[in-house]
Scaffold this motif. Structure first.
Motif, mmCIF file in Angstrom:
data_model
loop_
_atom_site.group_PDB
_atom_site.id
_atom_site.type_symbol
_atom_site.label_atom_id
_atom_site.label_comp_id
_atom_site.label_asym_id
_atom_site.label_seq_id
_atom_site.Cartn_x
_atom_site.Cartn_y
_atom_site.Cartn_z
ATOM 1 N N ASP A 246 -9.460 1.550 -1.347
ATOM 2 C CA ASP A 246 -8.575 2.828 -0.589
ATOM 3 C C ASP A 246 -9.312 2.921 0.778
ATOM 4 O OD1 ASP A 246 -7.055 2.806 -3.031
ATOM 5 O OD2 ASP A 246 -7.977 4.388 -3.778
ATOM 6 N N LEU B 8 -9.902 8.552 -5.564
ATOM 7 C CA LEU B 8 -9.974 7.398 -4.937
ATOM 8 C C LEU B 8 -10.645 6.444 -5.594
ATOM 9 C CD1 LEU B 8 -10.180 8.625 -1.097
ATOM 10 C CD2 LEU B 8 -8.051 7.796 -2.628
ATOM 11 N N GLU B 9 -10.015 5.217 -5.262
ATOM 12 C CA GLU B 9 -11.010 4.105 -5.911
ATOM 13 C C GLU B 9 -11.310 3.083 -4.850
ATOM 14 O OE1 GLU B 9 -7.851 2.292 -8.428
ATOM 15 O OE2 GLU B 9 -8.004 3.593 -9.771
ATOM 16 N N ARG C 193 0.670 -1.196 0.000
ATOM 17 C CA ARG C 193 0.017 0.059 -0.026
ATOM 18 C C ARG C 193 0.828 1.329 0.061
ATOM 19 N NH1 ARG C 193 -3.508 -3.702 2.721
ATOM 20 N NH2 ARG C 193 -5.648 -3.324 2.174
ATOM 21 N N VAL D 27 -14.683 3.001 -0.157
ATOM 22 C CA VAL D 27 -13.558 3.292 0.303
ATOM 23 C C VAL D 27 -13.672 3.584 1.934
ATOM 24 C CG1 VAL D 27 -12.213 5.415 0.703
ATOM 25 C CG2 VAL D 27 -12.682 4.962 -1.509
ATOM 26 N N ASP E 157 -3.040 4.581 -1.908
ATOM 27 C CA ASP E 157 -4.052 3.448 -1.396
ATOM 28 C C ASP E 157 -4.688 4.019 0.042
ATOM 29 O OD1 ASP E 157 -3.304 1.092 -3.164
ATOM 30 O OD2 ASP E 157 -1.564 1.465 -2.358
#
Length: 287
Positions: free
Chosen positions: A105, A101-102, A21, A126, A78
């Motif tokens: 994360d 962000l994805e 990460r 997230v 991350d």
């Protein structure tokens, strides 16, 4: 009904959860720099998200940290760390989080207020967590360098991945906080208790000192003496209480003399004394 906060188990920390990460710390103020440097020294992949032309960028580069723009930091990371001191603009950063962000994360906020007020929210998928260090930002770095750590208050507000707690525990370890202890709480508890304490205790004490000063001066006491016997003397007593508690001062001397033992005196004291002993045991700079 009283309750006692739960501590994270130091043995449960798995630093391998951070190996793959990337962590982005947005800003390089007092809080952010402590996070970035402690994580870096614990072997975590860290970058600092600040404008390239800023003084913060120059300071971070001197420390050997990778500096990228806030936008790139969020896209690459991350785990994104949002400090709650004055070095960052929460409203602007929320836009970056939403865009960059994805799912999978994590957002880590260093104080409860932006989370409790929903100024900072997590996009779908997230995680959103809080980690607030105890003892001040300068001590965060200093205690780590001395092989110790500051205790912290931790909360998971959104666990979209189902691994928010293990990752937060690993992060606390990398920060150095598990060397002392991490107390489990919530953003609501932290924010509401902090707001109440500010008004009912801290501002009330300020008003009490100012009123005492004014009344002494009205009675003919010189301003210098009034200052020393109100604010300055209070500071000395608070310093003592901060390191050792109020102790038997909670029990009048004439009553303490009638009790059969020091244990009995302790039992007669206010409950804050027992809590204080537990909490101060986490603070290496007091031990």
């Amino acid at each position: 009904m009283t309750s006692q906060a739960r501590l994270l188990e130091p043995d449960s920390a798995d630093l391998t959860l951070l190996q793959d990460r990337q962590v982005a710390v947005l800003g390089f103020g007092p809080v952010a720099s402590g996070h970035a440097l402690n994580l870096r020294d614990s072997g975590v992949d860290v970058r600092v998200g600040v404008p390239a032309e800023s003084r913060a960028a120059a300071r971070a580069e001197v420390e050997g940290l990778l500096v990228v723009s806030p936008q790139d930091a969020v896209r690459q990371a991350d785990i994104v760390v949002l400090p709650t001191d004055d070095s960052t603009d929460q409203a602007t950063l929320q836009q970056l989080l939403t865009a960059g962000l994805e799912p999978g994360d994590m957002i880590l906020v260093t104080g409860p207020e932006p989370v409790h007020s929903q100024e900072v929210t997590a996009p779908d998928g997230v995680d959103l967590v809080v980690l607030q260090g105890i003892g001040g930002p300068d001590r965060l770095r200093g205690e780590y360098l001395d092989g110790r750590g500051v205790p912290c208050l931790v909360a998971v507000e959104t666990d979209a991945t189902s691994v928010a707690w293990p990752v937060l525990t690993a992060y606390s370890q990398a920060l150095g906080s598990l060397r002392s202890g991490a107390l489990v709480t919530s953003a609501a508890e932290l924010a509401e208790a902090g707001s109440y304490a500010e008004e009912a205790v801290h501002l009330a004490v300020q008003r009490l000192v100012e009123d005492g000063f004014d009344r002494l001066v009205e009675r003919g006491t010189s301003e210098e003496v009034a200052y020393l016997l109100t604010l300055h003397e209070l500071k000395q007593r608070i310093d003592t209480a901060w390191t050792a508690g109020f102790g038997t001062e909670q029990v009048p001397d004439r009553h303490a003399a009638e009790l059969e033992s020091r244990r009995a005196v302790a039992r007669a004291a206010h409950p804050i004394e027992q809590v204080g002993r537990r909490v101060r045991a986490l603070m290496s700079w007091i031990r």
